[in-house]
Design a protein around this motif. Structure first.
Motif, PDB file in Angstrom:
ATOM      1  N   ILE A 154       0.894  -1.263   0.155  1.00  0.00           N
ATOM      2  CA  ILE A 154       0.027   0.200   0.063  1.00  0.00           C
ATOM      3  C   ILE A 154       0.661   1.298   0.001  1.00  0.00           C
ATOM      4  O   ILE A 154       0.333   2.236  -0.365  1.00  0.00           O
ATOM      5  N   SER A 155       2.082   1.111   0.425  1.00  0.00           N
ATOM      6  CA  SER A 155       2.837   2.520   0.739  1.00  0.00           C
ATOM      7  C   SER A 155       3.766   2.453  -0.733  1.00  0.00           C
ATOM      8  O   SER A 155       4.439   3.671  -0.852  1.00  0.00           O
ATOM      9  N   THR A 240      -6.542   2.879  -0.307  1.00  0.00           N
ATOM     10  CA  THR A 240      -5.275   3.799  -0.389  1.00  0.00           C
ATOM     11  C   THR A 240      -5.616   5.310   0.007  1.00  0.00           C
ATOM     12  O   THR A 240      -4.468   6.033  -0.186  1.00  0.00           O
ATOM     13  N   LYS A 241      -6.609   5.704  -0.148  1.00  0.00           N
ATOM     14  CA  LYS A 241      -7.080   6.829  -0.032  1.00  0.00           C
ATOM     15  C   LYS A 241      -6.530   7.788  -1.164  1.00  0.00           C
ATOM     16  O   LYS A 241      -6.018   9.161  -1.032  1.00  0.00           O
ATOM     17  N   GLY A 242      -6.177   7.348  -2.177  1.00  0.00           N
ATOM     18  CA  GLY A 242      -5.275   7.981  -3.384  1.00  0.00           C
ATOM     19  C   GLY A 242      -3.960   8.017  -3.530  1.00  0.00           C
ATOM     20  O   GLY A 242      -3.321   8.229  -4.567  1.00  0.00           O
ATOM     21  N   GLY A 243      -3.260   7.345  -2.318  1.00  0.00           N
ATOM     22  CA  GLY A 243      -2.096   7.368  -2.260  1.00  0.00           C
ATOM     23  C   GLY A 243      -1.166   6.314  -2.792  1.00  0.00           C
ATOM     24  O   GLY A 243      -1.951   5.627  -3.283  1.00  0.00           O
ATOM     25  N   PRO A 244       0.071   5.906  -2.494  1.00  0.00           N
ATOM     26  CA  PRO A 244       0.787   7.026  -1.943  1.00  0.00           C
ATOM     27  C   PRO A 244       1.315   8.364  -2.968  1.00  0.00           C
ATOM     28  O   PRO A 244       1.552   7.765  -4.013  1.00  0.00           O
ATOM     29  N   GLY A 245       1.089   9.481  -2.614  1.00  0.00           N
ATOM     30  CA  GLY A 245       1.292  10.684  -3.568  1.00  0.00           C
ATOM     31  C   GLY A 245       0.537  10.627  -4.677  1.00  0.00           C
ATOM     32  O   GLY A 245       1.200  10.706  -5.838  1.00  0.00           O
ATOM     33  N   ASN A 246      -0.664  10.395  -4.616  1.00  0.00           N
ATOM     34  CA  ASN A 246      -1.698  10.421  -5.943  1.00  0.00           C
ATOM     35  C   ASN A 246      -1.571   9.265  -6.720  1.00  0.00           C
ATOM     36  O   ASN A 246      -1.967   9.121  -7.998  1.00  0.00           O
TER      37      ASN A 246
END
Lengths: 295, 436
Positions: A154-155, A240-246
């Motif tokens: 995820i990261s 992911t809420k859109g992440g990491p970094g879009n």
């Protein structure tokens, strides 16, 4: 006599209209009214409640918005990679499950369809934990000595995309499979019999009979999946809420961010939503054209 | 035929009628609210998030108020912060404040976006609280146009939580960590990693909270003083924060986490040696009772080169606001009598919930000077209260999260080798087109 007929016909017509009047009213009220309001909103700028008409300002901003293009790029990546894979999967599974010699058919069908009845949010949350850095997937892969170090599912920008693709494939394959299954059952078994007598192999039967006959369903499932993927939100939001970094930002997640995460900009959010509408129309049109279906 | 049609029509009307009547029901409720107001038994609704912190604190305030005003009716409702923001935005945007609470908790970073984009939606507190009694850095976010709209609440003051046992193993004492800068922190982190195998801290690459803490410690922010002009390109403080962050990430002392629960697991399971964050993390640190006595809190590291950087900063923190709807007078009165002036209540907040408030007179109280056995007898609350007074005041403006999403991408680029100047000037131009 004719006059009487006329009034009866008129009356029948009126009754018909009355029958659908409620539905029409509701559709106008809850579908068309908000759609028109949203279109008007897309021409307004300003934060929160301070909205004013500003012509095409939002549309100009859209064309120079790097984040929007990242979101479009991500969404199309999901679309291009995931939809074909899923449809091929769904088709293969449905052909296997349609085999008359297969036992426990009901069980397999239910098992593969089951993901579709789970809640989008619930399964997303489960996936998030499965694919966490200390999650079950990493643990299993490490214990089996396939990995020496945990994957940052995820990261990491790349693996986060992979996670989303795996999640949506898991969720929607069974859904599409059902359409293929129902369509397969309508194909006359005598066609296959004839093919077998002519000496056609299994793969040959699949490519020369099954695929062409399934064409309308392939078209249908790819259009609905395209629409679904363009509106992809729940999985992104919860995993992911859109992440990491879009890296996994979808267009819908961007709309959410514009409306609720940042200083609320409902006008611009409406503009971005209308860009999805345009994309869906264009894509559906192209798919129908490409499939050459003139019905 | 005719009968059927009439029946259908009737059914339709009934549907509409029920829709209307449910509407008028809520109207009625609102009306009784106004009537109740004159008699003083107005029901006050409060929305907040975090059961163990904000909700618990508000419940204490409620108990204190009800003890003196037995007629008062206060209902505290818990929602997730995201839900509160959505409900407020949709409610206020529709122009109707009915259905919204009387009192709502808003994070300081977001306060200005609500105060400025929904003028008249919030009630000015005027004489209900004495603003000079609150920490100065809280007054910027909670006021607008020279008027005070929020009751400043928890401090969000940051500290560096450290595992003394790991540090000892690596040859350090707590004294070695007093007043250090980020370079020294990284050196200590490397030693800890070499000796104990534990990472120094855990970080979510999708959360730039550490950058926010670093730049506020030097009185800088993503925006200029005016709160609207992006200040990213050529912002020396931000540059140093980015460089320090990269050094930290490249030193192999960071355990990467992907969300809140894995962040908590990082230190609860004993995997990391320190937690640089807001004081609201105390209850979560203490959740591992078996680690009692092994923790200490030291001042937040400062930026080495930024002249203004101090050993105090802020992360998060929120304040209470009164909505401009029926019952606002009662709500203002309630807040003013409790979180706005009740020193005894603030003592309870510290001992029962662990909330460090920003109400200055409360810091004189007994509870603020108590030693905490979990932190080896350290008077942590007194320390936090001291650091709270030193936090530089910055104007968060309206766009913290919008700019941060841009910076997250540029941070990834920077970590992957893009020149820092280029990354920040890209961020600047994006922020300028985003904020209009």
């Amino acid at each position: 006599m004719r006059a009487v007929n006329h009034t009866i016909r008129n009356r029948a017509k009126l009754t018909g209209w009355l029958f659908i009047a409620g539905a029409v009213l509701m559709i106008c009220l809850f579908y068309f009214y908000p759609m028109i309001q949203a279109l008007l909103l897309s021409f307004k700028t300003g934060a929160g409640a301070n909205l004013h008409f500003d012509g095409l300002a939002n549309y100009k901003r859209l064309l120079s918005d790097k984040t929007f293009f990242t979101a479009v790029k991500n969404t199309f990546l999901f679309l291009i990679v995931q939809v074909p894979v899923m449809i091929v999967f769904a088709m293969m599974i449905s052909v296997l499950l349609n085999d008359s010699k297969l036992r426990f058919k009901g069980f397999f069908r239910t098992a593969i369809f089951l993901p579709c009845v789970t809640s989008l949010v619930a399964y997303s949350v489960v996936f998030k934990y499965l694919f966490g850095n200390d999650g079950l997937i990493n643990l299993a892969l490490m214990n089996l000595h396939i990995l020496s170090e945990p994957i940052q599912w995820i990261s990491d920008p790349f693996w986060a995309k992979v996670t989303i693709i795996i999640a949506i494939t898991w969720r929607w394959t069974g859904y599409n499979m059902i359409f293929f299954l129902s369509s397969l059952q309508n194909i006359d078994s005598s066609i296959y019999e004839a093919a077998r007598i002519d000496g056609a192999s299994g793969p040959r039967q699949f490519f020369s009979i099954t695929v062409p006959l399934l064409k309308p369903i392939i078209l249908f499932t790819s259009i609905t999946s395209t629409i679904g993927t363009l509106q992809l939100f729940d999985e992104i939001m919860n995993i992911t809420k859109g992440g990491p970094g879009n890296a996994t930002l979808s267009i819908s997640q961007y709309i959410y961010n514009l409306s609720f995460k940042y200083t609320p900009d409902f006008g611009y959010a409406a503009t971005v939503s209308y860009s999805i509408v345009i994309m869906i129309i264009v894509l559906a049109f192209l798919q129908i054209k490409l499939a050459g279906d003139d019905k | 035929m005719k009968k059927k049609a009439t029946a259908l029509l009737l059914a339709g009307f009934m549907l509409l009628a029920t829709a209307c009547s449910s509407n008028s029901n809520t109207d009625n409720q609102a009306n009784t609210g106004t009537e109740g107001n004159t008699t003083g038994s107005q029901k006050i609704t409060v929305w907040a998030w975090d059961k163990n912190f904000n909700i618990a604190a508000m419940n204490l305030a409620k108990d204190a108020y009800v003890a003196k005003n037995p007629d008062a009716q206060i209902e505290v409702v818990e929602y997730a912060q995201d839900d509160i923001i959505q409900k407020l935005n949709t409610g206020l945007n529709s122009g109707s404040a009915s259905g919204l609470p009387n009192i709502v908790l808003i994070e300081d970073y977001r306060a200005q976006s609500f105060l400025q984009t929904y003028p008249d939606a919030f009630q000015e507190l005027g004489d209900a609280i004495k603003t000079s009694d609150f920490a100065e850095y809280k007054l910027g976010p909670t006021s607008f146009g020279g008027k005070q709209y929020g009751v400043p609440f928890d401090s969000g003051v940051v500290g560096l939580y450290v595992r003394t046992d790991y540090l000892q193993e690596a040859g350090y004492t707590v004294d070695d960590l007093q007043d250090i800068d980020w370079q020294q922190y990284i050196e200590i982190g490397k030693a800890v990693k070499a000796k104990t195998g534990k990472d120094m801290l855990t970080q979510d690459p999708n959360d730039l909270g550490l950058i926010r803490m670093m730049i506020q410690s030097a009185g800088s922010w993503y925006l200029k003083e005016d709160g609207t002009t992006p200040d990213l390109k050529d912002n020396a403080v931000l540059k140093e924060a980015f460089e320090s962050y990269k050094e930290l990430m490249n030193a192999d002392i960071v355990k990467v986490n992907s969300d809140w629960s894995s962040f908590l697991a990082g230190f609860n399971s004993g995997d990391v040696a320190s937690v640089p964050t807001g004081n609201w993390i105390t209850p979560s640190v203490k959740a591992s009772a078996d680690q009692s006595g092994k923790w200490a809190v030291v001042p937040f590291p400062k930026l080495k080169n930024a002249a203004n950087s101090v050993h105090a900063s802020n992360l998060g923190g929120s304040s209470w606001y009164v909505l401009n709807n029926d019952g606002k007078e009662a709500a203002v009165k309630f807040l003013g009598a409790t979180l706005g002036s009740d020193v005894a209540l603030y003592q309870k907040l510290v001992t029962d919930v662990g909330v460090v408030g920003t109400y200055k007179p409360a810091a004189e109280g007994e509870a603020y000077g108590a030693a905490d056995e979990f932190f080896g007898g350290q008077k942590v609350i007194a320390d936090f209260a001291k650091w709270t007074a030193e936090i530089p005041n910055v104007n968060y403006g309206l766009h913290t999260y919008a700019i941060e999403d841009i910076l997250k991408v540029e941070m990834q680029n920077f970590l992957n080798g893009t020149e820092l100047d280029k990354a920040l000037s890209d961020a600047q131009s994006q922020a300028e087109s985003q904020i209009q």
